[in-house]
Design an enzyme around this catalytic site. Structure first.
Site, PDB file in Angstrom:
ATOM      1  N   GLY A 111       9.431   2.121   7.194  1.00 56.35           N
ATOM      2  CA  GLY A 111       8.463   1.233   7.382  1.00 56.35           C
ATOM      3  C   GLY A 111       7.794   1.275   6.220  1.00 56.35           C
ATOM      4  O   GLY A 111       7.887   1.858   5.270  1.00 56.35           O
ATOM      5  N   GLY A 166       7.720   4.364   3.406  1.00 51.10           N
ATOM      6  CA  GLY A 166       8.702   5.582   3.402  1.00 51.10           C
ATOM      7  C   GLY A 166       9.322   5.649   4.621  1.00 51.10           C
ATOM      8  O   GLY A 166       8.904   5.064   5.717  1.00 51.10           O
ATOM      9  N   GLY A 167      10.409   6.148   4.896  1.00 50.29           N
ATOM     10  CA  GLY A 167      10.933   6.366   6.235  1.00 50.29           C
ATOM     11  C   GLY A 167      11.735   4.836   6.758  1.00 50.29           C
ATOM     12  O   GLY A 167      12.511   4.413   5.894  1.00 50.29           O
ATOM     13  N   LEU A 177       0.833  -1.037   0.001  1.00 54.31           N
ATOM     14  CA  LEU A 177       0.062  -0.072   0.023  1.00 54.31           C
ATOM     15  C   LEU A 177       0.923   1.181   0.090  1.00 54.31           C
ATOM     16  O   LEU A 177       0.225   2.280  -0.308  1.00 54.31           O
ATOM     17  CB  LEU A 177      -0.989   0.079   1.068  1.00 54.31           C
ATOM     18  CG  LEU A 177      -1.821  -0.914   1.214  1.00 54.31           C
ATOM     19  CD1 LEU A 177      -2.688  -0.962   2.378  1.00 54.31           C
ATOM     20  CD2 LEU A 177      -2.981  -0.953   0.178  1.00 54.31           C
ATOM     21  N   ASP A 179      -1.119  15.299  13.514  1.00 54.76           N
ATOM     22  CA  ASP A 179      -1.060  15.204  11.908  1.00 54.76           C
ATOM     23  C   ASP A 179      -2.426  15.215  11.513  1.00 54.76           C
ATOM     24  O   ASP A 179      -2.734  14.360  10.394  1.00 54.76           O
ATOM     25  CB  ASP A 179      -0.026  13.968  11.573  1.00 54.76           C
ATOM     26  CG  ASP A 179       0.453  14.273  10.351  1.00 54.76           C
ATOM     27  OD1 ASP A 179       0.445  15.583   9.711  1.00 54.76           O
ATOM     28  OD2 ASP A 179       0.830  13.504   9.499  1.00 54.76           O
TER      29      ASP A 179
END
Length: 662
Positions: free
Chosen positions: A17, A14-15, A11, A133
């Site tokens: 994970g 990034g970073g 799906l 966020d």
């Protein structure tokens, strides 16, 4: 155990994970995997697991017990951190806006969406977390229009250590989403009210079709200049959005309940000022301005004319001035008259003048207004038996507000007793035993408490549910207490001991309303999943599901003969069902907002529904009989005395009104 998850498709990532859609024994779920054990990344990952596992709400992805685990694959030196959660079907709001070609939301759509997200944030903040966020990408929309807040990886727990850091000016790890993140969070000093700023910016995007970065800010005040791009939004609602986006956190709503209150107060019939927190009538100066401009033109023209023209113009100007003064005086007299009448008759000040005029016909039914020490009334229940043999027509009724229970005499309006520390949060549900000796109260603090009404003391506290207790009902024999909750369950309790008898996983959403048939055999429940369900009280077996409402069901009532079930909903309608067959008999329309409460007269002839107003209907024919106006805000609860002579209503306007039944 971990081998039960089969990866269907990636799906994103990034970073540190990646996220996958996985098959969990035939059920699609989302699996998040943290590949690198960076201390901060692990902390945030575990925090997301903690938040989601503690929150139970249809607007928050579900994480089942054991959903967070670590797994050490072959040839790996460090374990992988894994989190399995509910797969939310639908689009995020950014995708959804693109699908509708960036068409801005109408005020009605935006109001509905903001209510839903504020309710979700209320649950999050109650658990001492805030999201940090909020933006369109992190809000999903299910096919049934339910909104879901996702990505709690940045969520932060409000602890004494955290507050101390912020109070001492220390920076905290920041999460920044351009256009949505508030100034204090950019500076590493996020607080719970930071979520409200981001929420306001999100709604600017939804109501204009443009991101917040597309709009300038007032260089003096820091306020976003966006309203011209949202002409469909009324000033009252735009004020609420600006209230959310106040540059300084202390000038924003301090909790989600304040947002919900603002939204309730801009419903039809109310005029809410978010900065002062009270309703007030509006004084429109349109005619005065027009007259003023006309006078200016007359004077300007007279300077260019003859002496005669000047004289005529001055005379006309004088006439206009006199007319203006007379009109203003009449307007002030009219306003003063309506305010005095409203205060004298209903205990409301200030009041909407037009609504006051409309209420005059129904004012003949009003017997008494209780406005001292009432609070925001969330629920009302009436004793089934009168007080004493000498006062055969006097009934005790109870009202619930934030943390406080009050007992009143119906005949005199006298406050008999108050439990000021009844619960630690808002009380939304009340029920009395058939003998009138015991009162049950349910609260957002997730408990049920039982009260002795003869000696005025608390008998028992029941840690009842994993979510707010929204509704209570007591069986006709006085032996069983039934409760309904945000945790989607119905629970049955032995009233004499508080022992739990049965738990029913009842609905796909919070359960808001309950009713028990006069025979004591059937429980009816209403939910956010838009359905009404019927259950066998003895076994908990599902008897029937009734589908027809297009919004959450918030009120239920069953006729004294046990033949008719009535339901009230967010879709502003009342529906009448045959309790035996489940067949829909009739739909009643007329309310302009959510139907919050229902009551049926003891003789079974009259139905009372409450929302924006109180409406009376002929239960057999569905004919509208009367509309009672007098509350300045929505009516949250209604109840009828057992003799059928008196109707009692409670409202967010902090009054209780006692009416003669029409």
């Amino acid at each position: 155990m971990r081998g039960r998850y089969r990866i269907v498709r990636p799906l994103g990532g990034g970073g540190f994970g990646k996220t996958f859609e996985v098959d969990d024994q035939g059920s699609l779920k989302v699996l998040k995997i943290l590949y690198k054990s960076h201390p901060k990344a692990v902390e945030l990952f575990q925090q997301e697991a903690t938040v989601l596992s503690r929150l139970q709400h249809p607007g928050i992805p579900t994480v089942e017990p054991g959903g967070y685990f670590t797994f050490l694959p072959h040839n790996f030196k460090e374990p992988l951190h894994c989190l399995v959660m509910e797969k939310i079907q639908g689009l995020n709001l950014e995708e959804w806006m693109k699908e509708r070609e960036s068409k801005p939301l109408s005020q009605e759509e935006a109001l509905d969406c903001l209510k839903k997200i504020a309710e979700i944030l209320d649950k999050v903040h109650q658990q001492q977390f805030f999201h940090r966020d909020i933006k369109p990408l992190n809000i999903m929309r299910r096919p049934n229009s339910q909104l879901v807040l996702i990505d709690f990886g940045a969520a932060r727990e409000v602890t004494s250590t955290y507050l101390a850091k912020v109070g001492q000016g220390q920076n905290v790890t920041g999460i920044v989403s351009p256009g949505y993140t508030p100034p204090e969070q950019v500076n590493g000093k996020a607080v719970p009210q930071s979520d409200f700023y981001a929420l306001g910016r999100t709604f600017v995007y939804l109501m204009t079709g443009s991101p917040p970065t597309a709009f300038p800010e007032n260089p003096r005040t820091g306020k976003l200049i966006w309203r011209e791009k949202a002409p469909q939004i009324q000033p009252e609602f735009a004020d609420v959005i600006d209230y959310l986006m106040a540059p300084f956190p202390g000038n924003r709503p301090q909790n989600a309940q304040m947002i919900l209150q603002c939204l309730a107060d801009i419903e039809p019939g109310s005029s809410y000022n978010p900065q002062t927190g009270f309703s007030k009538p509006r004084l429109y100066g349109g005619n005065s301005n027009l007259l003023g401009r006309s006078t200016s033109r007359q004077i300007s023209t007279s300077k260019q004319g003859s002496t005669t023209s000047k004289t005529r113009q001055k005379q006309k100007a004088g006439q206009y001035k006199k007319l203006l003064i007379r009109t203003g005086a009449l307007a002030l007299l009219f306003l003063a008259g309506t305010q005095l009448f409203s205060y004298w008759r209903y205990g409301n000040f200030p009041a909407n003048p037009i609504r006051v005029l409309a209420s005059i016909p129904s004012s003949r039914f009003l017997k008494k207004t209780l406005s001292s020490q009432v609070g925001h009334v969330n629920a009302i229940t009436i004793s089934p038996v009168p007080v004493g043999s000498k006062k055969a027509n006097n009934f005790i009724f109870a009202t619930a507000s934030y943390g406080t229970l009050r007992l009143w005499e119906e005949n005199t309006g006298k406050l008999g007793h108050a439990f000021f520390d009844a619960h630690s949060n808002a009380i939304g549900a009340l029920a009395m035993t058939p003998d009138g000796k015991l009162l049950a109260s349910g609260s957002n603090d997730k408990t049920i408490r039982l009260w002795n009404l003869e000696k005025h003391f608390r008998m028992l506290t029941i840690p009842a549910h994993a979510g707010s207790v929204n509704a209570l009902a007591i069986s006709p024999n006085g032996q069983t207490l039934v409760s309904a909750s945000d945790d989607k369950t119905i629970r049955l309790w032995r009233l004499s001991t508080g022992q739990r008898i049965l738990t029913i996983p009842a609905h796909a959403g919070p359960v808001n309303a309950l009713a028990i048939s006069p025979s004591g055999e059937i429980i009816a429940s209403g939910s956010d999943d838009n359905t009404v369900k019927l259950w066998d009280l003895g076994t908990g077996k599902l008897l029937r599901s009734l589908v027809g409402h297009k919004g959450s069901v918030h009120a239920l009532a069953i006729s004294p003969d046990g033949k008719t079930l009535v339901s009230g909903s967010d879709d502003n309608t009342v529906k009448l069902w045959d309790l035996g067959t489940g067949k829909l008999r009739r739909t009643l329309e007329g309310h302009s907002s959510r139907v919050r409460s229902l009551a049926i007269s003891p003789n079974g002839k009259t139905l009372v529904s409450a929302g924006d107003t109180i409406k009376l209907w002929n239960l057999k024919t569905g004919k509208h009989l009367e509309t009672l106006l007098g509350h300045s805000k929505y009516v949250s609860s209604v109840a009828i005395t057992p003799d059928g002579k008196t109707l009692i209503s409670g409202s967010r306007d902090q009054t209780v009104k006692i009416w003669q039944m029409p």
